[in-house]
Design a protein around this motif. Structure first.
Motif, PDB file in Angstrom:
ATOM      1  N   ILE A  78       0.876  -1.162   0.000  1.00  0.00           N
ATOM      2  CA  ILE A  78       0.000   0.000   0.000  1.00  0.00           C
ATOM      3  C   ILE A  78       0.919   1.218   0.000  1.00  0.00           C
ATOM      4  N   TYR A  79       1.001   1.865  -1.144  1.00  0.00           N
ATOM      5  CA  TYR A  79       1.999   2.905  -1.391  1.00  0.00           C
ATOM      6  C   TYR A  79       2.171   3.843  -0.198  1.00  0.00           C
ATOM      7  N   PRO A  80       3.383   4.008   0.277  1.00  0.00           N
ATOM      8  CA  PRO A  80       4.667   3.443  -0.149  1.00  0.00           C
ATOM      9  C   PRO A  80       5.109   2.234   0.683  1.00  0.00           C
ATOM     10  N   VAL A  81       4.244   1.683   1.511  1.00  0.00           N
ATOM     11  CA  VAL A  81       4.605   0.653   2.483  1.00  0.00           C
ATOM     12  C   VAL A  81       4.501  -0.748   1.879  1.00  0.00           C
ATOM     13  N   SER A  82       5.516  -1.556   2.154  1.00  0.00           N
ATOM     14  CA  SER A  82       5.499  -2.972   1.803  1.00  0.00           C
ATOM     15  C   SER A  82       5.453  -3.775   3.099  1.00  0.00           C
ATOM     16  N   ALA A  83       4.515  -4.694   3.183  1.00  0.00           N
ATOM     17  CA  ALA A  83       4.458  -5.590   4.339  1.00  0.00           C
ATOM     18  C   ALA A  83       5.467  -6.723   4.196  1.00  0.00           C
ATOM     19  N   LEU A  84       6.041  -6.849   3.019  1.00  0.00           N
ATOM     20  CA  LEU A  84       7.034  -7.885   2.747  1.00  0.00           C
ATOM     21  C   LEU A  84       8.419  -7.246   2.684  1.00  0.00           C
ATOM     22  N   PRO A  85       9.444  -7.962   3.111  1.00  0.00           N
ATOM     23  CA  PRO A  85      10.801  -7.395   3.087  1.00  0.00           C
ATOM     24  C   PRO A  85      11.234  -6.976   1.685  1.00  0.00           C
ATOM     25  N   THR A  86      11.864  -5.820   1.615  1.00  0.00           N
ATOM     26  CA  THR A  86      12.463  -5.315   0.382  1.00  0.00           C
ATOM     27  C   THR A  86      13.863  -4.806   0.733  1.00  0.00           C
ATOM     28  N   ALA A  87      14.556  -4.284  -0.240  1.00  0.00           N
ATOM     29  CA  ALA A  87      15.887  -3.710  -0.025  1.00  0.00           C
ATOM     30  C   ALA A  87      15.813  -2.265   0.449  1.00  0.00           C
ATOM     31  N   HIS A  88      14.618  -1.762   0.740  1.00  0.00           N
ATOM     32  CA  HIS A  88      14.434  -0.334   1.024  1.00  0.00           C
ATOM     33  C   HIS A  88      13.805  -0.153   2.400  1.00  0.00           C
ATOM     34  N   ARG A  89      14.630   0.128   3.392  1.00  0.00           N
ATOM     35  CA  ARG A  89      14.182   0.262   4.782  1.00  0.00           C
ATOM     36  C   ARG A  89      14.061   1.741   5.125  1.00  0.00           C
ATOM     37  N   VAL A  90      12.900   2.126   5.653  1.00  0.00           N
ATOM     38  CA  VAL A  90      12.635   3.521   6.014  1.00  0.00           C
ATOM     39  C   VAL A  90      12.482   3.620   7.526  1.00  0.00           C
ATOM     40  N   THR A  91      13.151   4.615   8.113  1.00  0.00           N
ATOM     41  CA  THR A  91      12.967   4.925   9.527  1.00  0.00           C
ATOM     42  C   THR A  91      12.342   6.306   9.608  1.00  0.00           C
ATOM     43  N   LEU A  92      11.162   6.372  10.216  1.00  0.00           N
ATOM     44  CA  LEU A  92      10.487   7.656  10.415  1.00  0.00           C
ATOM     45  C   LEU A  92      11.103   8.371  11.607  1.00  0.00           C
ATOM     46  N   ALA A  93      10.934   9.690  11.665  1.00  0.00           N
ATOM     47  CA  ALA A  93      11.508  10.496  12.742  1.00  0.00           C
ATOM     48  C   ALA A  93      11.077   9.998  14.115  1.00  0.00           C
ATOM     49  N   GLY A  94       9.872   9.475  14.219  1.00  0.00           N
ATOM     50  CA  GLY A  94       9.371   8.964  15.498  1.00  0.00           C
ATOM     51  C   GLY A  94       9.944   7.613  15.881  1.00  0.00           C
ATOM     52  N   GLY A  95      10.778   7.018  15.008  1.00  0.00           N
ATOM     53  CA  GLY A  95      11.432   5.761  15.316  1.00  0.00           C
ATOM     54  C   GLY A  95      10.807   4.518  14.686  1.00  0.00           C
ATOM     55  N   ARG A  96       9.598   4.650  14.153  1.00  0.00           N
ATOM     56  CA  ARG A  96       8.984   3.482  13.509  1.00  0.00           C
ATOM     57  C   ARG A  96       9.734   3.167  12.214  1.00  0.00           C
ATOM     58  N   GLU A  97       9.782   1.873  11.877  1.00  0.00           N
ATOM     59  CA  GLU A  97      10.477   1.435  10.672  1.00  0.00           C
ATOM     60  C   GLU A  97       9.566   0.577   9.814  1.00  0.00           C
TER      61      GLU A  97
END
Length: 164
Positions: A78-97
């Motif tokens: 669900i753009y831009p989130v993938s529930a499946l592992p990818t090569a693209h890891r995002v860390t939000l300012a609040g610490g969620r990944e």
């Protein structure tokens, strides 16, 4: 479908509320959102009238390419989130990944969540590590220094989720 259109602009306020709630569910639970098992009761903070309105919105989001689900009813992308592992890891300012669907989506996460982000990724050609820091909607740091990103039109791909 107008591929130049911002995904949020494709849907109304209630539909975007559900989109964001599903993204937050995936991030917080670190798994796909199941349309039936998790359903209406699985989402926090939504202001819908009930399950019927929720189901109507799911139908609109699905037919409008707002998310991609598998045969079992799991929303995996669900753009831009993938529930499946990818090569693209995002860390939000609040610490969620979370994992992003592609590197461009990872950069776009700062606009989706209205938070600064750090992106840890890898080059799809050579596999080398890539790091990007977004603050205030701008790229403020990146590595390697000669980094550039390419994007392309997805109109020829019927199921764009996970295609990059």
């Amino acid at each position: 479908m107008d591929l130049g259109q911002n995904i949020q602009a494709k849907f109304n306020e209630k539909q975007n509320e559900v989109r964001i709630a599903i993204m937050n569910f995936i991030i917080d639970n670190k798994r796909p959102f199941h349309m039936k098992q998790d359903g209406y009761d699985g989402l926090k903070g939504i202001t819908l009238s009930g399950r019927e309105e929720f189901q109507d919105i799911l139908n609109v989001l699905h037919t409008g390419d707002g998310f991609s689900a598998d045969e079992e009813g799991n929303i995996n992308f669900i753009y831009p989130v993938s529930a499946l592992p990818t090569a693209h890891r995002v860390t939000l300012a609040g610490g969620r990944e979370f994992w992003a669907m592609c590197a461009i989506d990872a950069i776009g996460a700062t606009f989706t969540f209205h938070e600064d982000t750090q992106i840890h990724s890898s080059c799809c050609v050579c596999g080398n590590e890539v790091w990007v820091e977004m603050k205030g909607g701008e790229c403020v740091e990146h590595w390697p220094k000669g980094l550039y990103a390419l994007s392309f039109c997805l109109e020829e791909i019927s199921n764009w989720a996970g295609s990059c």
